[in-house]
Design a protein around this motif. Structure first.
Motif: not given
Length: 545
Positions: A236-260
């Motif tokens: 799943y990750i390999k098929s959706n790397y663009h999604e993980f990259i976008a989440k990292c780039d949108a987050s404060i510290a480059g992880y997939t976690h986002e503040f509520i």
């Protein structure tokens, strides 16, 4: 007569960032030499081979996103990869880049001197057999956590048993992990309870005859949430790397976690407590970087979450006195780097584990037989120093770097670091910092965020090549303005008001008791916006000639 230089550029360091920077420069047509003080690539993952070492980033967001071949072929075995697997990954990436041939090893830089008249650097090495190297540009990928620091305690070299610093752990000569050391019949001491200490304590508790933990400054630790990486998830990750990259780039510290996007007390108590309970279990930095938006900035909200985590420690540690010793009293949750753990607190329930509170009985010296505190001599067979690093600027301070007029970088930083974009310092033309003070990549998921910095710098270097630029340096006013920006951002977060390596405090180094602004805490998106604005405005703030 113009001096013929050895190289267009030198990159110092062969960790993830240095390798990528070297690769980018080479592919752009620069003649480039990578220099590495150790005997092989890997940076911190080459050196830090202590038992238990692993990433605290989810495996799928730790690494290179720019290479499709690597992303599609590599299968992580765990949700949070252990050190040997990370190092193996780096070696595979290096093979794809064919980068080994561009490096010399056992080449630790001792001195770097700028020739102001002719615009080039001369690098000298600690190894006498290494001839100096000249280059127009220097890229220093030294790493924010790569200058190991021993405790400021007398007698360390008198100890008759075995002793190790976690950052210089004995290596498996035939593999990527640690040497096969046997601690099963040993009395082992661990000094330090930061992220490294927590990881090594978990492992030593499983094998040591007796383990004694020497604790001075406890940390807020939360569960890692590790487990096997299933093939289904990897696919799943390999098929959706663009999604993980976008989440990292949108987050404060480059992880997939986002503040509520809500304040903690705007949520009903039952709902907020249930959410904290969910986030506490992980994975990764879920509670630190994925809780309510005001937890790291509002003292009352922070106190609420701190008490929540304190109660978890009390529930997990059977002895109430030990539990209280393990609960930080000098800072709130998330004000320092949060160590991630797997059954760490349960270690203190074991019969073979004991805890020494250094705030009550400090270490007076190391003796041939063990560790002397103010109340007794603790005898050991092994002492493990998990005492961390001279963080963020320490690696640069350990090299004699001389810019214009012979000014040393260490002296320029003596009253506080000043940089432009965390990439250059006034008075040090053609010398670039990667993942150093005030960089957008230092308070971040380093592989992802440093790649963004490398890409931006590489665009600048492409521009320099096209226009035959020989000298790049920041305007002092631009550096002052950027540093003030970092200061203001730091002031908005509670961690800026806390003594830690984030703010330049180090109890093991004399004179390092004054806070300074070492981090850009505005977040990954904001840093990218800053970089893009500089580019759009013809590299404003830089003087190029």
């Amino acid at each position: 007569m113009t001096k013929e230089l050895d190289f267009d550029a030198v990159v110092i360091g062969a960790g993830l960032t240095g390798l990528y920077q070297t690769y980018r420069l080479r592919e752009m047509g620069y003649s480039v030499l990578g220099v590495e003080g150790s005997d092989d690539i890997g940076g911190v993952w080459h050196h830090n081979r202590y038992p238990g070492a692993r990433v605290d980033s989810e495996s799928e967001v730790y690494g290179y996103f720019w290479n499709e071949e690597l992303m599609q072929e590599w299968n992580w075995s765990e949700r949070f990869a252990a050190q040997p697997e990370v190092l193996e990954y780096i070696h595979r990436a290096a093979d794809i880049m064919d980068i080994h041939k561009d490096y010399i090893f056992n080449a630790r830089v001792k001195k770097a001197v700028f020739d102001d008249e002719n615009n080039y650097w001369t690098l000298e090495f600690e190894q006498q057999y290494r001839a100096p190297v000249t280059a127009r540009f220097v890229f220093s990928a030294l790493g924010p956590l790569s200058a190991p620091q021993m405790p400021n305690v007398p007698g360390i070299n008198t100890f008759k048993g075995e002793s190790f610093h976690t950052a210089n752990w004995p290596r498996d000569p035939n593999g990527f992990g640690p040497a096969a050391l046997d601690f099963s019949d040993k009395r082992v001491a661990v000094i330090g309870v930061g992220s490294t200490g927590v990881q090594v304590i978990q492992e030593m508790a499983k094998v040591a005859k007796n383990l004694t933990v020497f604790l001075r400054s406890p940390n807020w630790c939360t569960p890692l949430g590790n487990g096997p990486m299933t093939q289904e998830r990897m696919d799943y990750i390999k098929s959706n790397y663009h999604e993980f990259i976008a989440k990292c780039d949108a987050s404060i510290a480059g992880y997939t976690h986002e503040f509520i996007p809500k304040n903690l007390f705007d949520v009903p108590k039952e709902e907020r407590d249930a959410k904290l309970e969910e986030l506490y279990k992980g994975p990764g930095f879920s509670l630190w970087l994925g809780a309510y938006q005001d937890v790291l900035s509002d003292p009352v909200a922070n106190k609420y979450v701190s008490e929540f985590v304190a109660q978890k420690i009390r529930e997990r540690v059977e002895d109430p006195r030990t539990a209280e010793l393990l609960i930080p009293k000098d800072h709130g949750f998330g004000m320092k780097r949060v160590p991630l753990e797997t059954d760490y607190y349960e270690v203190y329930n074991q019969d073979n584990v004991s805890l020494v509170d250094l705030n009550t009985t400090p270490i007076t010296r190391i003796t041939p037989d063990g560790i002397q505190t103010t109340d007794t001599l603790h005898e050991f067979d092994v002492i493990i120093y998990a005492t961390g690093f001279d963080a963020v600027k320490g690696s640069w301070n350990r090299i004699d770097i001389r810019g214009t007029d012979g000014v040393a970088l260490k002296d320029a930083w003596a009253d506080g670091v000043t940089t432009y974009m965390g990439m250059q310092c006034p008075g040090f033309p053609n010398f670039f910092l990667l993942v150093g003070p005030q960089s957008g990549a230092t308070f971040c998921n380093i592989p992802r965020c440093s790649a963004l910095a490398v890409d931006w710098l590489s665009e600048m270097m492409a521009h320099a090549k096209e226009t035959d630029i020989q000298r790049i340096e920041p305007e002092p006013d631009a550096a002052e303005s950027y540093t003030l920006y970092c200061t203001k951002l730091m002031g908005k977060l509670l961690l800026g008001q806390t003594n830690s390596w984030f703010t330049g405090i180090n109890k093991n180094i004399e004179g390092r008791d004054k806070r300074e602004v070492l981090l850009f805490v505005g977040g990954n998106p904001r840093f990218r916006e800053y970089c893009e604005d500089v580019t759009r405005n013809d590299y404003k703030g830089y003087v190029m000639s």
